[in-house]
Motif scaffolding. Structure first.
Motif, short mmCIF file in Angstrom:
data_model
loop_
_atom_site.label_atom_id
_atom_site.label_comp_id
_atom_site.label_asym_id
_atom_site.label_seq_id
_atom_site.Cartn_x
_atom_site.Cartn_y
_atom_site.Cartn_z
N ILE A 1 3.03 3.21 -8.95
CA ILE A 1 1.88 3.77 -8.26
C ILE A 1 0.26 3.53 -8.63
O ILE A 1 0.70 4.68 -9.76
N PHE A 2 -0.23 2.95 -8.70
CA PHE A 2 -1.47 2.81 -10.25
C PHE A 2 -2.40 2.99 -9.27
O PHE A 2 -3.78 3.01 -10.11
N ASP A 3 -2.82 4.12 -8.01
CA ASP A 3 -3.50 4.02 -7.50
C ASP A 3 -3.22 4.67 -5.86
O ASP A 3 -2.38 4.28 -5.38
N SER A 4 -4.23 6.21 -4.95
CA SER A 4 -3.70 6.40 -4.45
C SER A 4 -5.21 6.66 -3.49
O SER A 4 -6.12 7.51 -4.28
N TRP A 5 -5.11 7.38 -2.21
CA TRP A 5 -6.10 7.48 -1.22
C TRP A 5 -5.77 7.98 -0.14
O TRP A 5 -4.78 7.58 0.49
N PHE A 6 -6.69 9.13 0.60
CA PHE A 6 -6.17 9.72 1.95
C PHE A 6 -6.82 9.69 2.89
O PHE A 6 -8.26 9.17 2.89
N ASP A 7 -6.12 9.28 3.88
CA ASP A 7 -6.86 8.70 5.48
C ASP A 7 -6.63 9.53 5.97
O ASP A 7 -5.06 10.08 6.35
#
Length: 597
Positions: free
Chosen positions: A195-201
């Motif tokens: 995992i190198f990035d993540s965000w909340f939708d």
């Protein structure tokens, strides 16, 4: 896999990374001419307004090379500012190569060096590109000589381009295909994805951006996050082209997103490994070294009712940017809020602005400070991030402050003023070498506390914008530090306290008192502003009261009547001073950042 190439674009701020990415999108037909826009990958409003990249952005391109083979290129556009170096290091972990972009007129700058060394440390194939060759001030041969000075880079294969005019773009893509090795990995092995990035939708939950190293991931598959042990079912997988495109599966070597109905922000962490829940991998991928925040400040909602909203916003934002930290704290002056840690001042500004814009919050930030290591008399070591939490003087054996090694690259004509600036900030010179024609690399060890306030702005103004700086943390050193308190009518305002070197305390105390005198509105009673170290007052200013003319109705007559009215007014003001509270306007906190140290 042999037709996949994963690469990043790295450079100093404003050397043309995002424009080069635009040309790649154009030449590979990822977007039509109608859909094209300047800096397509910089999707955040803040990025467009400031003209900088804040987040690393990934995009998948299909490119047919001169040999007729169709290659899949996974490009990651990275930030160039020193505060976002963590974004760069994360992106490089998912790549096999990097394009190092250097401005043909500006040459090699501080972040060019830092990012190039980062790529070399990760054993990536580096392709040097001299950009902006169309500028009248371009000096490609001089820049080539400067690139030669970067550890072991082969300058004979340096490419020249103008991303703005679209010159040399095809040659760069050919170099990516020829010089960057394809990814290694086992397509049949157990799934391992980093995992190198993540965000909340709000509709999809947590969207996770991954680089698949082994195995594959497909819709309906049960996956396990190795650090937390949580199991989720994959709802969809896909890639960015730069639009979100759903795919059947992501295989080894590919970069894409996974949506698995993850509702809790704490269930994933950047640097974690995702594996198959039924046939898990025995060992996780190396991940990233934990990044340590360098600058701290208190963030408080201007309306107490927004406290819950601020907490939720920080939680969601931390999913997208794991390099900042936050813990709840309370202040007598400001109420409930959070003590947040950042990588630098720009990082702090960006986070505050994102919280205000994306979550509609109204925030108040206290003056930034750094973390100190305090050795108490009982030999216990405590880290102090908030000046108000510093133990009493008699309980302190010594205080250690963080030092950084600053690398400043500047034209020779500005060397004198820059050296003077570093000396004024208690800097210790470590190196002074020439870098090409009329350019110097100066290295100084400086206390981090001294560069937090306005060092970067002063450096830019002294060098007319030509100097660039990069820094790295080198450790803690013992220093004569004291806590400077600000008192209003005898009450300490904890949010205005700061830790400062004893030699500077008197000047700083006087400056803060004078600045507050200009900003605090006049009350019906006298306001005493004092700067103190322990019980010793070192500076004082007074905001005179608003005075009502109580003798206006007395026409002539006995003087004692007027005297009595004035005495009565004086008594009233004294009583008012005891119970009256002085409200500190938000400008007071902001103005303290601008006090010239």
């Amino acid at each position: 896999m042999k037709h996949i190439r994963n690469f990043s674009i790295i450079a100093h701020i404003d050397h043309g990374k995002s424009t080069l990415a635009d040309r790649f999108l154009e030449i590979t037909g990822a977007l039509s001419q109608r859909e094209m826009d300047e800096q397509v990958l910089d999707s955040m409003d803040l990025e467009r307004e400031r003209g900088i990249t804040i987040k690393a952005h990934s995009v998948r391109l299909d490119y047919r090379a001169e040999d007729g083979i169709l290659y899949t290129l996974n490009l990651i556009d990275t930030p160039g500012h020193v505060d976002f170096g963590y974004e760069v290091s994360r992106s490089l972990a998912g790549c096999e190569g990097a394009i190092l972009v250097v401005d043909a007129s500006q040459g090699v700058e501080a972040q060019t060096l830092a990012n190039a060394y980062l790529a070399i440390e990760n054993n990536l194939s580096v392709i040097p590109v001299i950009n902006k060759i169309d500028l009248p001030s371009a000096e490609p041969e001089e820049v080539k000589r400067q690139i030669r000075g970067i550890a072991g880079l082969n300058v004979s294969e340096t490419l020249r381009a103008s991303a703005k005019e679209g010159k040399g773009i095809k040659e760069i893509l050919e170099a990516v295909v020829q010089r960057i090795p394809p990814p290694k990995g086992k397509e049949e092995g157990p799934l391992r994805a980093l995992i190198f990035d993540s965000w909340f939708d709000d509709y999809k939950g947590v969207v996770v951006l991954v680089r698949v190293f082994d195995g594959f991931v497909t819709e309906g598959q049960k996956i396990k996050v190795m650090a937390t042990g949580k199991v989720f079912e994959v709802k969809s997988v896909g890639v960015f082209t730069p639009k979100m495109v759903t795919k059947q599966r992501l295989s080894a070597g590919e970069v894409g997103y996974i949506i698995a109905g993850i509702r809790k922000v704490t269930d994933t962490k950047i640097g974690d490994t995702i594996t198959d829940a039924d046939v898990p991998s025995s060992s996780p991928l190396p991940g990233y070294r934990e990044v340590k925040p360098m600058v701290f400040c208190g963030l408080y909602p201007t309306e107490p009712i927004q406290y819950e909203g601020l907490r939720d916003a920080l939680e969601k934002l931390r999913l997208n940017d794991s390099s900042f930290t936050y813990v709840p704290e309370t202040s007598l002056a400001l109420g409930f809020g959070f003590r947040c840690g950042f990588l630098g001042l720009l990082h702090m500004e960006i986070i505050q602005e994102r919280l205000e814009r994306e979550f509609n919050l109204s925030l108040l930030a206290t003056a930034p400070n750094v973390a100190y290591r305090v050795v108490r008399t009982d030999e216990a070591i405590v880290m102090v991030e908030n000046p108000a939490k510093l133990p009493e003087t008699q309980k302190i054996l010594n205080i250690e402050e963080p030092f950084i090694l600053a690398t400043i690259i500047t034209p020779t004509e500005f060397v004198g003023p820059i050296i003077q600036l570093c000396q004024d900030r208690r800097g210790l010179q470590k190196g002074f070498v020439s870098s090409g024609k009329e350019r110097m690399i100066i290295t100084y060890e400086i206390p981090l506390n001294e560069i937090v306030m306005d060092f970067y702005n002063r450096l830019k103004s002294l060098s007319r914008g030509y100097a660039s700086m990069d820094y790295e943390f080198v450790g803690f050193r013992k220093a004569d530090l004291v806590r400077l308190d600000i008192l209003l009518n005898g009450e300490i305002v904890d949010a205005l306290s700061c830790i400062i070197h004893i030699e500077r305390s008197q000047i700083r105390g006087r400056q803060i008192a004078q600045r507050l005198k200009e900003i605090i509105p006049r009350q019906l009673f006298e306001v005493a502003i004092q700067a103190a170290i322990g019980s010793k007052i070192i500076a004082r200013e007074t905001v005179s009261p608003l005075r009502k003319n109580v003798t206006a109705k007395c026409y002539g007559g006995d003087i004692t009547r007027k005297r009595k009215l004035r005495e009565k007014q004086k008594e009233g003001k004294k009583r008012m001073k005891q119970i009256g509270r002085v409200d500190i306007p938000q400008e007071a906190f902001l103005s303290l950042l601008k006090v010239e140290a």
